[in-house]
Design a protein around this motif. Structure first.
Motif, PDB file in Angstrom:
ATOM      1  N   THR A 316     -20.487  -7.697 -11.700  1.00  0.00           N
ATOM      2  CA  THR A 316     -20.384  -8.473 -13.346  1.00  0.00           C
ATOM      3  C   THR A 316     -19.652  -9.934 -12.733  1.00  0.00           C
ATOM      4  OG1 THR A 316     -19.969  -6.214 -14.064  1.00  0.00           O
ATOM      5  CG2 THR A 316     -19.409  -8.467 -15.537  1.00  0.00           C
ATOM      6  N   ILE A 317     -18.942 -10.364 -12.865  1.00  0.00           N
ATOM      7  CA  ILE A 317     -18.196 -11.725 -12.695  1.00  0.00           C
ATOM      8  C   ILE A 317     -18.313 -12.937 -11.460  1.00  0.00           C
ATOM      9  CG2 ILE A 317     -15.864 -12.589 -12.526  1.00  0.00           C
ATOM     10  CD1 ILE A 317     -14.106 -10.160 -13.824  1.00  0.00           C
ATOM     11  N   ASN A 318     -18.061 -11.692 -10.131  1.00  0.00           N
ATOM     12  CA  ASN A 318     -17.968 -12.611  -9.166  1.00  0.00           C
ATOM     13  C   ASN A 318     -19.322 -12.069  -7.734  1.00  0.00           C
ATOM     14  OD1 ASN A 318     -17.221 -14.217  -6.928  1.00  0.00           O
ATOM     15  ND2 ASN A 318     -15.933 -12.658  -5.825  1.00  0.00           N
ATOM     16  N   VAL A 319     -19.300 -13.171  -6.944  1.00  0.00           N
ATOM     17  CA  VAL A 319     -20.447 -12.713  -6.184  1.00  0.00           C
ATOM     18  C   VAL A 319     -20.564 -12.946  -4.807  1.00  0.00           C
ATOM     19  CG1 VAL A 319     -22.396 -14.153  -7.977  1.00  0.00           C
ATOM     20  CG2 VAL A 319     -20.579 -15.262  -5.350  1.00  0.00           C
ATOM     21  N   PHE A 320     -19.341 -13.135  -3.811  1.00  0.00           N
ATOM     22  CA  PHE A 320     -18.143 -12.863  -3.036  1.00  0.00           C
ATOM     23  C   PHE A 320     -19.313 -13.719  -1.985  1.00  0.00           C
ATOM     24  CE2 PHE A 320     -17.180  -9.725  -5.485  1.00  0.00           C
ATOM     25  CZ  PHE A 320     -15.573  -9.168  -5.001  1.00  0.00           C
ATOM     26  N   THR A 348     -19.168   3.280 -12.334  1.00  0.00           N
ATOM     27  CA  THR A 348     -18.092   2.277 -12.247  1.00  0.00           C
ATOM     28  C   THR A 348     -18.506   0.905 -10.279  1.00  0.00           C
ATOM     29  OG1 THR A 348     -15.681   2.614 -11.696  1.00  0.00           O
ATOM     30  CG2 THR A 348     -17.107   4.180 -11.287  1.00  0.00           C
ATOM     31  N   ARG A 349     -18.216   0.648  -9.778  1.00  0.00           N
ATOM     32  CA  ARG A 349     -17.878   0.346  -8.301  1.00  0.00           C
ATOM     33  C   ARG A 349     -16.688  -0.466  -8.220  1.00  0.00           C
ATOM     34  NH1 ARG A 349     -23.210  -3.379 -10.119  1.00  0.00           N
ATOM     35  NH2 ARG A 349     -22.107  -4.443 -11.456  1.00  0.00           N
ATOM     36  N   TYR A 350     -16.407  -0.917  -7.414  1.00  0.00           N
ATOM     37  CA  TYR A 350     -15.285  -1.803  -6.738  1.00  0.00           C
ATOM     38  C   TYR A 350     -15.020  -2.301  -5.259  1.00  0.00           C
ATOM     39  CZ  TYR A 350     -10.592  -2.292  -4.922  1.00  0.00           C
ATOM     40  OH  TYR A 350      -9.314  -3.038  -4.217  1.00  0.00           O
ATOM     41  N   VAL A 351     -14.815  -3.390  -5.661  1.00  0.00           N
ATOM     42  CA  VAL A 351     -15.744  -4.780  -4.126  1.00  0.00           C
ATOM     43  C   VAL A 351     -13.796  -5.548  -3.543  1.00  0.00           C
ATOM     44  CG1 VAL A 351     -16.441  -6.988  -4.060  1.00  0.00           C
ATOM     45  CG2 VAL A 351     -17.866  -5.175  -5.176  1.00  0.00           C
ATOM     46  N   SER A 352     -14.333  -5.372  -2.404  1.00  0.00           N
ATOM     47  CA  SER A 352     -13.010  -5.570  -1.870  1.00  0.00           C
ATOM     48  C   SER A 352     -13.529  -6.999  -0.626  1.00  0.00           C
ATOM     49  CB  SER A 352     -12.215  -5.055  -1.584  1.00  0.00           C
ATOM     50  OG  SER A 352     -10.891  -5.140  -1.088  1.00  0.00           O
ATOM     51  N   GLY A 353     -13.017  -8.270  -1.239  1.00  0.00           N
ATOM     52  CA  GLY A 353     -13.094  -8.847   0.129  1.00  0.00           C
ATOM     53  C   GLY A 353     -12.565  -9.600   0.895  1.00  0.00           C
ATOM     54  N   VAL A 361      -8.048 -23.336   0.563  1.00  0.00           N
ATOM     55  CA  VAL A 361      -7.053 -21.832   1.415  1.00  0.00           C
ATOM     56  C   VAL A 361      -8.204 -21.046   2.293  1.00  0.00           C
ATOM     57  CG1 VAL A 361      -7.056 -18.745   0.609  1.00  0.00           C
ATOM     58  CG2 VAL A 361      -6.880 -21.113  -1.597  1.00  0.00           C
ATOM     59  N   SER A 362      -7.303 -20.237   3.214  1.00  0.00           N
ATOM     60  CA  SER A 362      -7.696 -19.453   4.475  1.00  0.00           C
ATOM     61  C   SER A 362      -7.518 -18.350   4.608  1.00  0.00           C
ATOM     62  CB  SER A 362      -7.298 -20.420   5.779  1.00  0.00           C
ATOM     63  OG  SER A 362      -7.584 -20.109   6.978  1.00  0.00           O
ATOM     64  N   GLY A 363      -8.277 -17.664   4.634  1.00  0.00           N
ATOM     65  CA  GLY A 363      -7.950 -15.675   4.873  1.00  0.00           C
ATOM     66  C   GLY A 363      -8.039 -14.956   3.158  1.00  0.00           C
ATOM     67  N   GLY A 364      -7.759 -16.067   2.274  1.00  0.00           N
ATOM     68  CA  GLY A 364      -8.141 -15.730   1.187  1.00  0.00           C
ATOM     69  C   GLY A 364      -8.892 -14.240   0.718  1.00  0.00           C
ATOM     70  N   THR A 365      -8.212 -13.484  -0.623  1.00  0.00           N
ATOM     71  CA  THR A 365      -9.127 -11.832  -1.246  1.00  0.00           C
ATOM     72  C   THR A 365      -9.039 -12.342  -2.023  1.00  0.00           C
ATOM     73  OG1 THR A 365      -6.872 -10.903  -1.453  1.00  0.00           O
ATOM     74  CG2 THR A 365      -7.387 -11.261   1.237  1.00  0.00           C
ATOM     75  N   GLU A 366     -10.425 -11.366  -2.468  1.00  0.00           N
ATOM     76  CA  GLU A 366     -11.152 -11.163  -3.867  1.00  0.00           C
ATOM     77  C   GLU A 366     -11.508  -9.919  -4.193  1.00  0.00           C
ATOM     78  OE1 GLU A 366     -12.819 -15.161  -5.279  1.00  0.00           O
ATOM     79  OE2 GLU A 366     -14.014 -13.841  -3.891  1.00  0.00           O
ATOM     80  N   GLY A 397      -5.663 -12.894  -4.408  1.00  0.00           N
ATOM     81  CA  GLY A 397      -4.797 -13.439  -3.626  1.00  0.00           C
ATOM     82  C   GLY A 397      -4.466 -14.543  -2.907  1.00  0.00           C
ATOM     83  N   SER A 398      -3.383 -15.275  -2.988  1.00  0.00           N
ATOM     84  CA  SER A 398      -3.407 -16.810  -2.952  1.00  0.00           C
ATOM     85  C   SER A 398      -4.504 -17.992  -3.491  1.00  0.00           C
ATOM     86  CB  SER A 398      -3.719 -17.385  -1.650  1.00  0.00           C
ATOM     87  OG  SER A 398      -3.656 -16.168  -0.172  1.00  0.00           O
ATOM     88  N   GLY A 399      -4.180 -17.468  -4.582  1.00  0.00           N
ATOM     89  CA  GLY A 399      -4.407 -18.175  -5.555  1.00  0.00           C
ATOM     90  C   GLY A 399      -6.073 -18.866  -6.296  1.00  0.00           C
ATOM     91  N   LEU A 400      -7.121 -18.011  -5.176  1.00  0.00           N
ATOM     92  CA  LEU A 400      -8.365 -18.021  -4.584  1.00  0.00           C
ATOM     93  C   LEU A 400      -8.703 -18.222  -5.586  1.00  0.00           C
ATOM     94  CD1 LEU A 400     -10.176 -19.132  -2.571  1.00  0.00           C
ATOM     95  CD2 LEU A 400     -10.932 -15.967  -2.255  1.00  0.00           C
ATOM     96  N   THR A 401      -8.715 -17.213  -6.789  1.00  0.00           N
ATOM     97  CA  THR A 401      -9.616 -17.416  -7.923  1.00  0.00           C
ATOM     98  C   THR A 401      -8.854 -16.695  -9.423  1.00  0.00           C
ATOM     99  OG1 THR A 401     -11.515 -16.090  -6.208  1.00  0.00           O
ATOM    100  CG2 THR A 401     -11.538 -15.384  -8.903  1.00  0.00           C
ATOM    101  N   THR A 402      -9.069 -17.445  -9.991  1.00  0.00           N
ATOM    102  CA  THR A 402      -8.244 -17.132 -11.695  1.00  0.00           C
ATOM    103  C   THR A 402      -8.455 -15.815 -12.015  1.00  0.00           C
ATOM    104  OG1 THR A 402      -9.063 -19.693 -12.457  1.00  0.00           O
ATOM    105  CG2 THR A 402      -8.409 -17.633 -14.238  1.00  0.00           C
ATOM    106  N   ASP A 403      -7.534 -15.075 -12.136  1.00  0.00           N
ATOM    107  CA  ASP A 403      -8.011 -13.470 -12.932  1.00  0.00           C
ATOM    108  C   ASP A 403      -8.256 -13.627 -13.798  1.00  0.00           C
ATOM    109  OD1 ASP A 403      -6.719 -13.331  -9.410  1.00  0.00           O
ATOM    110  OD2 ASP A 403      -4.042 -12.819 -10.760  1.00  0.00           O
ATOM    111  N   ILE A 404      -8.845 -12.534 -13.715  1.00  0.00           N
ATOM    112  CA  ILE A 404      -9.839 -12.430 -15.365  1.00  0.00           C
ATOM    113  C   ILE A 404      -9.734 -10.671 -16.023  1.00  0.00           C
ATOM    114  CG2 ILE A 404     -12.454 -12.734 -16.552  1.00  0.00           C
ATOM    115  CD1 ILE A 404     -12.821 -14.994 -14.347  1.00  0.00           C
ATOM    116  N   ASN A 405      -9.832 -10.156 -17.141  1.00  0.00           N
ATOM    117  CA  ASN A 405      -9.803  -8.849 -17.181  1.00  0.00           C
ATOM    118  C   ASN A 405     -11.502  -9.610 -18.670  1.00  0.00           C
ATOM    119  OD1 ASN A 405      -7.949  -8.220 -16.160  1.00  0.00           O
ATOM    120  ND2 ASN A 405      -6.946  -7.600 -18.143  1.00  0.00           N
ATOM    121  N   GLU A 406     -12.963  -8.728 -18.244  1.00  0.00           N
ATOM    122  CA  GLU A 406     -13.413  -9.204 -19.523  1.00  0.00           C
ATOM    123  C   GLU A 406     -14.230  -7.623 -19.810  1.00  0.00           C
ATOM    124  OE1 GLU A 406     -16.617 -12.210 -17.312  1.00  0.00           O
ATOM    125  OE2 GLU A 406     -18.173  -9.987 -17.432  1.00  0.00           O
TER     126      GLU A 406
END
Length: 418
Positions: A316-320, A348-353, A361-366, A397-406
């Motif tokens: 919905t929001i990200n493309v990873f 419903t789905r959950y994606v962890s990158g 950023v190196s080694g970031g998470t989304e 994590g690490s300020g990689l992406t702006t946190d969003i509620n949508e």
């Protein structure tokens, strides 16, 4: 306003004007026209204190009118397609713009309305069709986006051939793109670097009724070249139980490296990566359980035209698709028709990158969580009216992406005019 290739349109007009009446009758008898109305409310809440704006919130009404003609009679049949789109602003302001529903200028203020016209000339010989003008391909190396008020389009030429049973071939050139919140045709581009065109060639072949393989090659001039291999397999395991495997692999390299390296990107803007992603889905009655995985290795982000990469983690929001991203997805769907409520579905789905690399950023998470409810009215005066509620959260994590509620609420209706 955007229009199709002028030369192709003029040529088609001359051809159809000189055809006999019976050819025109075939041209009209197989034609169809549809009208889609889409009411879209979009609210995105930026949770980080240093976000450039607190919210992106807009409400708009869209209309999409499509006309598809048949083909004239004879060895070579010709036809035309037309697509008119209009967006109307219902609520927006400069401090809440940027939802993707409405265009806006330097002031951030959206116009009260915007409209677009797309024209496509087409010709058919046997089972091969040539289209020139406004295109909406849905291919691994080039796809249009339809997740906002109005869909995006490309301008170019595309040949699709189905002369051999089970084999579909595509050959094309895309020269312009019109994004979902724009009413102008712009040059093909990636990461802010513009080029004259993207060429593509490839196809899919059904080896068996349950197994389809595909291969495509694409080249965005002076930016990148790309090869894709895919496999889709569906297997019935028992009555009401089936397993679907969808595997995708891309290899992408630079093309015209000096021009692209001028862009400000990780690894100095270099592209040389491999991208594997896939999904296993188990369907049991009204339930479907899915597990997805991706690995993006090498230099640079995954490159693709437009807004939609061909990835199971296009959510919905990200493309990873940032450099070095590994990601897992867990997904669950339920069709309430199994409980006697046709038209109602849930997802419903959950994606962890992880292991994400950017210039900062190196080694970031989304990670993203999505939930969808949709319902299509089955009878009565509102028959075929659809309602969809989408809710999503994105964290990093690490300020990689702006946190969003949508939250999105979409009400749609499709009407067949003839």
């Amino acid at each position: 306003m955007r229009t199709s290739t002028p030369r192709a349109w003029a040529t088609l007009g001359l051809c159809t004007a000189t055809l006999p009446f019976n050819a025109h009758a075939d041209f009209l008898s197989d034609s169809k026209a549809t009208l889609e109305a889409r009411n879209f409310y979009f609210n995105r809440d930026f949770k980080q204190h240093d976000a450039p704006q607190n919210q992106a919130t807009e409400w708009a009404q869209g209309f999409l009118l499509k006309f598809e003609s048949g083909f004239t009679d004879g060895p070579v049949g010709v036809g035309i397609d037309a697509m008119g789109q209009m967006g109307l602003k219902l609520d927006s302001s400069p401090d809440r713009h940027g939802t993707g529903l409405l265009p806006y200028g330097a002031s951030g203020r959206a116009p009260d309305s915007y409209s677009e016209l797309g024209l496509t000339a087409k010709a058919r010989y046997s089972q091969t069709v040539l289209k020139a003008g406004t295109l909406q391909p849905q291919l691994p190396v080039a796809a249009f986006n339809d997740t906002r008020l109005l869909p995006s389009t490309y301008t170019g030429e595309l040949i699709t051939s189905k002369e051999i049973n089970g084999l579909t071939l595509n050959l094309g050139r895309l020269e312009k793109q019109n994004l979902r919140d724009s009413s102008s045709n712009d040059g093909m581009s990636y990461a802010g670097v513009e080029t004259s065109h993207l060429d593509l060639a490839g196809g899919s072949f059904a080896l068996t009724p349950n197994l389809t393989t595909s291969y495509y090659h694409a080249r965005m001039k002076d930016i990148y070249s790309q090869d894709f291999v895919g496999l889709v397999h569906e297997q019935s395991l028992a009555d009401g139980v089936s397993l679907r495997s969808d595997l995708r692999y891309f290899a992408t390299r630079e093309d015209g490296e000096h021009r692209f390296r001028s862009a400000t990107r990780v690894d100095g803007g270099r592209i040389d990566n491999r991208f594997f992603n896939g999904m296993e889905s188990l369907s049991v009655g009204g339930h479907r359980f899915g597990v997805g995985y991706q690995n993006l290795s090498g230099r640079g982000d995954f490159a693709y035209p437009g807004l939609d990469p061909y990835s199971v983690n296009l959510v919905t929001i990200n493309v990873f698709t940032k450099a070095e991203t590994d990601a897992w997805q867990l997904r669950y769907d339920y069709n309430f028709a199994a409980m006697g409520v046709p038209g109602l579905t849930f997802m419903t789905r959950y994606v962890s990158g992880s292991h994400i690399d950017t210039a900062k950023v190196s080694g970031g998470t989304e990670r993203e969580r999505d939930t969808d409810f949709s319902y299509v009215v089955q009878s009565g005066p509102l028959k075929n009216v659809s309602f969809r509620l989408r809710n999503a959260t994105l964290r990093s994590g690490s300020g990689l992406t702006t946190d969003i509620n949508e939250t999105r609420l979409i009400v749609g209706y499709n009407l067949s005019l003839w």
